[in-house]
Design an enzyme around this catalytic site. Structure first.
Site, PDB file in Angstrom:
ATOM      1  N   ASP A 426       0.931  -1.266  -0.070  1.00  0.00           N
ATOM      2  CA  ASP A 426       0.090   0.089  -0.110  1.00  0.00           C
ATOM      3  C   ASP A 426       0.833   1.165   0.058  1.00  0.00           C
ATOM      4  O   ASP A 426       1.549   1.391   1.082  1.00  0.00           O
ATOM      5  CB  ASP A 426      -0.924   0.029   1.284  1.00  0.00           C
ATOM      6  N   HIS A 427       0.893   2.098  -1.247  1.00  0.00           N
ATOM      7  CA  HIS A 427       1.799   3.104  -1.046  1.00  0.00           C
ATOM      8  C   HIS A 427       1.525   4.197  -0.382  1.00  0.00           C
ATOM      9  O   HIS A 427       2.290   5.236  -0.182  1.00  0.00           O
ATOM     10  CB  HIS A 427       1.915   3.405  -2.750  1.00  0.00           C
ATOM     11  N   ARG A 428       0.416   4.112   0.160  1.00  0.00           N
ATOM     12  CA  ARG A 428       0.163   5.163   1.183  1.00  0.00           C
ATOM     13  C   ARG A 428       0.949   5.113   2.498  1.00  0.00           C
ATOM     14  O   ARG A 428       0.924   6.106   3.466  1.00  0.00           O
ATOM     15  CB  ARG A 428      -1.550   5.038   1.478  1.00  0.00           C
TER      16      ARG A 428
END
Length: 454
Positions: A426-428
């Site tokens: 998850d790039h967040r």
């Protein structure tokens, strides 16, 4: 006393012909110093032009889509007194950090086409059950701040706009809960959650899909081309399909690919299985992968966390899920407290859970609480794939079929058994450097399992 202040685009570096993607104020609005007035987006950065003083917006000199540079007139601001006019109109503002390649929105100049468009199943009545008007296709830069009913514009920061673009959400449809109705990241997330929670409808009509800017879902009489047989989806596929659709839309996926040398580990596995032939427990490579994953999670705790609104919840336990293939579809049983169990114990528990999964006897508690998941296709084949993250986890490991390859040892090529690893994250929560370090460390542990003792 009042005076008119000309607000101009400040020093934005060497950028020229930068498009205006958002106008954050309207004539008559009262603004404070540093309030955002317009949003610009170059092919490398997104930036806001702040107000140099407090006052009332009298006239806006730009519109969305205009190209600007340093010194371009933005608007006229009526200030409370003449002294406000002496405030430098061109105070330098730092641009946002350049986007990494995996962050560049689709269609942006210089960007990549790696970000997935929302697939057709999200049309009304599809597996996700999302109304066509609920989630829009990623808007072009000039459409991002499109006016909503009543002439009001969507107020959101560049980071929130980028987040909305990643989810394919039209910010003009999102109601903001921040000051002056400003749209927050949580508002975008809630908008998508509400859309996904809508009841499923019938198959889309001929005009369906307009909200997605897609053609309607094809209505085809397959029987006219040849014999067909229709079978209903299994209950597992119906449930997992909706979950996968939600996770794919709401989580900005990036996948890191790597390889691990498991030559010595495979030799150890074969030797242990031979020593324990009479016990009935058979060690698979997946049991070692689970133990190695625990070691990597301990070293990189961000991977053992979950997003909860604007908080990141770090777990002090290590429950590892593994994808189990059943006649009715994939399920994910969870090995609880894998850090407290040996590889043989993990292998035994995996066998028991897999048997229950095939028989349809897994209880809900045996599929909940996972921190990290592993999807192993090594027994089937393939060289790499992009596994979909199992929310609310923030990463998942995909494992493909191992192959013997020539590997240079500094003096000569040696035959080594290499296993491909596909780490979706998850790039967040996780950036590319963290993911690369996690995958590299995991490969080191698999190459020498003695590292789990460190």
């Amino acid at each position: 006393m009042s005076s008119l202040l000309e607000v101009k685009v400040p020093d934005i570096g060497d950028f020229k012909d930068v498009p205006v993607i958002g106008i954050e104020v309207s004539p008559g609005d009262t603004v404070k110093a540093e309030d955002p007035l317009v949003t610009l987006e170059s092919d490398k950065a997104t930036m806001e032009v702040p107000s140099p003083a407090a006052g009332v917006v009298k006239e806006i000199k730009l519109k969305i889509g205009d190209k600007v540079a340093e010194g371009t007139l933005v608007l006229l601001l009526e200030t409370a007194d003449a002294g406000a006019a002496t405030v430098p109109a061109a105070a330098e503002i730092p641009p946002s950090p350049p986007l990494r390649p995996e962050e560049v929105p689709v269609g942006q100049k210089g960007g990549l086409d790696a970000s997935p468009a929302i697939p057709p199943p999200f049309a009304k009545g599809g597996p996700g059950g999302i109304s066509p008007a609920a989630i829009a296709a990623p808007p072009a830069p000039m459409e991002i701040a499109a006016a909503v009913e009543g002439g009001h514009r969507a107020h959101a920061s560049p980071s929130v706009r980028r987040f909305a673009r990643e989810l394919g959400v039209d910010v003009s449809q999102v109601k903001g809960s921040g000051p002056k109705g400003r749209i927050l990241q949580q508002d975008v997330q809630n908008f998508v959650k509400q859309a996904l929670a809508q009841p499923r409808g019938a198959a889309p009509a001929a005009g369906g899909g307009a909200g997605l800017d897609l053609l309607p879902w094809p209505q085809v009489d397959f029987a006219k081309f040849g014999p067909v047989e229709a079978k209903p989806l299994s209950r597992i596929k119906k449930i997992s399909g909706a979950n996968l659709a939600r996770n794919w839309v709401m989580i900005p996926h990036v996948t890191q690919f790597d390889e691990a040398d498991i030559t010595d580990l495979e030799a150890l596995r074969v030797r242990i299985n031979k020593e324990n032939e009479k016990s009935g427990v058979k060690l698979t490579m997946l049991a070692f992968l689970i133990k190695a994953a625990v070691a990597a999670l301990k070293k990189f705790p961000d991977f053992n966390a979950s997003l909860d609104g604007e908080n990141l919840v770090y777990k002090q336990y290590f429950h590892i899920g593994f994808a189990a293939d059943t006649p009715n579809g994939l399920v994910v049983p969870v090995i609880r407290d894998a850090d407290k169990k040996g590889v043989i114990e993990i292998a035994k528990e995996m066998g028991e859970l897999s048997a229950k999964a095939r028989e349809g006897k897994l209880g809900p508690a045996q599929m909940q609480g996972g921190c990290f998941s592993i999807s192993s296709l090594g027994g089937i084949g393939g060289t790499a794939f992009t596994p979909i993250i199992n929310a609310p986890e923030v990463a998942i490991l995909g494992v493909s079929k191992s192959q013997t390859k020539p590997v240079w040892d500094g003096k000569a090529f040696q035959p080594r058994l290499m296993v491909p690893l596909s780490l979706s994250y998850d790039h967040r929560v996780i950036d590319g450097a963290q993911a690369a370090r996690f995958a590299a460390y995991l490969a080191q542990v698999l190459a020498d399992m003695r590292r789990v003792l460190l």
